[in-house]
Write an enzyme that holds these catalytic residues in place. Structure first.
Site, PDB file in Angstrom:
ATOM      1  N   SER A 114       0.811  -1.218   0.000  1.00  0.00           N
ATOM      2  CA  SER A 114       0.000   0.000   0.000  1.00  0.00           C
ATOM      3  C   SER A 114       0.845   1.269   0.000  1.00  0.00           C
ATOM      4  CB  SER A 114      -0.949   0.026   1.202  1.00  0.00           C
ATOM      5  OG  SER A 114      -0.241   0.282   2.391  1.00  0.00           O
ATOM      6  N   LYS A 151       1.213   4.152   7.241  1.00  0.00           N
ATOM      7  CA  LYS A 151       0.503   5.041   6.325  1.00  0.00           C
ATOM      8  C   LYS A 151       0.955   6.487   6.532  1.00  0.00           C
ATOM      9  CE  LYS A 151      -2.374   2.142   4.443  1.00  0.00           C
ATOM     10  NZ  LYS A 151      -1.503   1.013   4.740  1.00  0.00           N
TER      11      LYS A 151
END
Length: 197
Positions: A114, A151
């Site tokens: 990701s 993230k």
């Protein structure tokens, strides 16, 4: 790096004071204070060996101006995606320069892609500085209830957004009440990344 920097770096990382360092090394408190202040710049070979044992690496080459490699633990996995249960699971050690050791506390191995848009790939090792606060837009290690992920963390208009760096992975949005109730919390800041091919 000189003796003063070595001692003060150790104090910062461990929370030890001069009295505790003196006790552990077997010198007077005033001697440890003079190391911290830079008044004493050299030590005997016996004291150097004790200080090396205390800080966890051989300080002799450092005092001679050489850069050395030290080891940091790889404490487990972090998901470059979602749905990975957080579990501290020591999986080895990684060599780092002394300057990187000063910046970060441990490594985590990434699973998933990701964050591939910023160079954090499946299998990468991220160097993490333990902290519960990062600047808006920095990459962090985030706990969502019992799940752990890496993230970009963006906070705006009462929302925490966990942004992926891969268009195939959705961002996640949390209201301020969800941040409190789940909870969603930052546990580290990503300092750098190593990827082996």
């Amino acid at each position: 790096m000189d003796l003063k920097e070595i001692i003060n770096d150790y104090k910062l990382k461990t929370g030890c004071n001069d009295a505790e360092i003196a006790r552990r090394v077997g010198v007077s408190r005033s001697t440890a204070c003079r190391w911290s202040s830079g008044q004493i710049r050299r030590v005997t070979p016996d004291v150097m060996a004790k200080l090396s044992e205390l800080v966890g690496y051989n300080i002799e080459p450092v005092l001679k101006g050489m850069d050395i490699s030290v080891k940091l633990p790889v404490l487990g996995y972090v998901k470059g995606g979602y749905d990975l249960f957080a579990e501290e699971n020591y999986i080895g050690e990684e060599d780092v320069s002394l300057s990187d050791r000063k910046k970060g506390d441990y490594y985590l191995q990434v699973t998933g892609n990701s964050m591939k848009g910023v160079g954090i790939m499946d299998g990468s090792l991220v160097l993490v500085q333990s902290t519960n606060h990062i600047e808006n837009g920095e990459i962090g290690v985030v706990m969502i209830d019992q799940e752990v992920t890496v993230k970009k963390v963006v906070v705006k208009r009462g929302m925490m957004i966990l942004e992926a760096a891969n268009p195939d992975v959705e961002n996640r949005y949390f209201t301020s009440s969800e941040v409190q109730s789940l909870p969603v919390r930052v546990i580290g800041k990503v300092i750098s990344c190593k990827t082996y091919f």
